[in-house]
Enzyme design. Structure first.
Site, PDB file in Angstrom:
ATOM      1  CB  VAL A 168      -0.946   0.009   1.223  1.00 49.06           C
ATOM      2  CG1 VAL A 168      -1.549   1.390   1.468  1.00 49.06           C
ATOM      3  CG2 VAL A 168      -2.055  -1.021   1.048  1.00 49.06           C
ATOM      4  CB  CYS A 169       1.116   4.210   0.650  1.00 48.96           C
ATOM      5  SG  CYS A 169       1.409   5.995   0.664  1.00 48.96           S
ATOM      6  CB  THR A 170       5.755   5.136  -0.753  1.00 48.05           C
ATOM      7  OG1 THR A 170       5.694   5.236   0.672  1.00 48.05           O
ATOM      8  CG2 THR A 170       5.249   6.427  -1.377  1.00 48.05           C
TER       9      THR A 170
END
Length: 226
Positions: free
Chosen positions: A98-100
């Site tokens: 998830v995300c970076t």
């Protein structure tokens, strides 16, 4: 299914705890929190989380998960972490983020040739690491599943549960969590936020995003030998 979830200093806890909350409601899933060494890990906001395993004694993952956060910069250049992720991914059925967290997977060479997403501010950096950036909330490409920024972790996890155990199962979990988003403002995406809000967020994060891009570029060039 053993779900190995990575902890590291200055992660964004909601990247982790959103999916964690969904997965705890799936009896077939056993959740394993791991960091470079077992013990307490402090997230980017000061919340302390506990990793029960270090890299050396972590059981093999059926599903490998990496959250994002400011500490992702150091992780992308940490040989021990990247080696751990490659070892775990080799036997995992699914490799996720998830995300970076997707930039960390990409730094380990695990998203090369895959469609993937990340936080909107960092999405273009995936291309520097051999992945195909996709501006979607959740991207599922073969056995790679990635979620966009922070709050998308819940969407990511529900999508994954639906894919593994059926939509009705995921819908029951969604209802049990009363996950019924009604945000007070239409500023949760660059597609809907006003230009002044977008400009302010980009300006506030410009220096850090430049560092992120420099690291992604350097790692990508090292991978290709260019």
């Amino acid at each position: 299914m053993n779900v190995v979830m990575l902890l590291y200093p200055r992660l964004t806890q909601l990247d982790l705890t959103g999916p964690f909350e969904v997965f705890t409601r799936v009896k077939e899933m056993q959740l394993t929190l791991v960091s470079s060494q077992a013990g307490l890990v402090t997230d980017g906001g000061g919340l302390r989380l506990f990793a029960e395993h270090g890299y050396d004694d972590c059981p093999p993952a059926d599903l490998l998960f990496v959250p994002g956060g400011p500490g992702q910069l150091e992780l992308m250049q940490d040989a021990a972490t990247l080696d751990f992720l490659r070892r775990q991914a080799a036997g995992a059925q699914y490799v996720t983020s998830v995300c970076t967290g997707s930039l960390v997977l990409a730094a380990a060479g695990l998203l090369r040739g895959y469609r993937a997403t990340s936080h909107w501010l960092s999405l273009p950096q995936l291309a520097l690491l051999g992945a195909e950036p996709v501006a979607e909330r959740v991207v599922w490409d073969r056995n790679r599943i990635t979620g966009a920024g922070v709050t998308s972790g819940i969407d990511f996890a529900l999508t994954l549960v639906a894919g593994l155990y059926g939509q009705e199962r995921a819908e029951r979990i969604q209802l049990s969590m009363e996950y019924d988003p009604q945000p007070p403002f239409a500023s949760g995406s660059p597609r809907t936020a006003g230009a002044p809000v977008i400009d302010a967020v980009m300006a506030a994060s410009a220096a850090f995003q430049a560092r992120r891009e420099d690291v992604a570029r350097a790692v990508g060039e090292a991978q290709t030998g260019s």
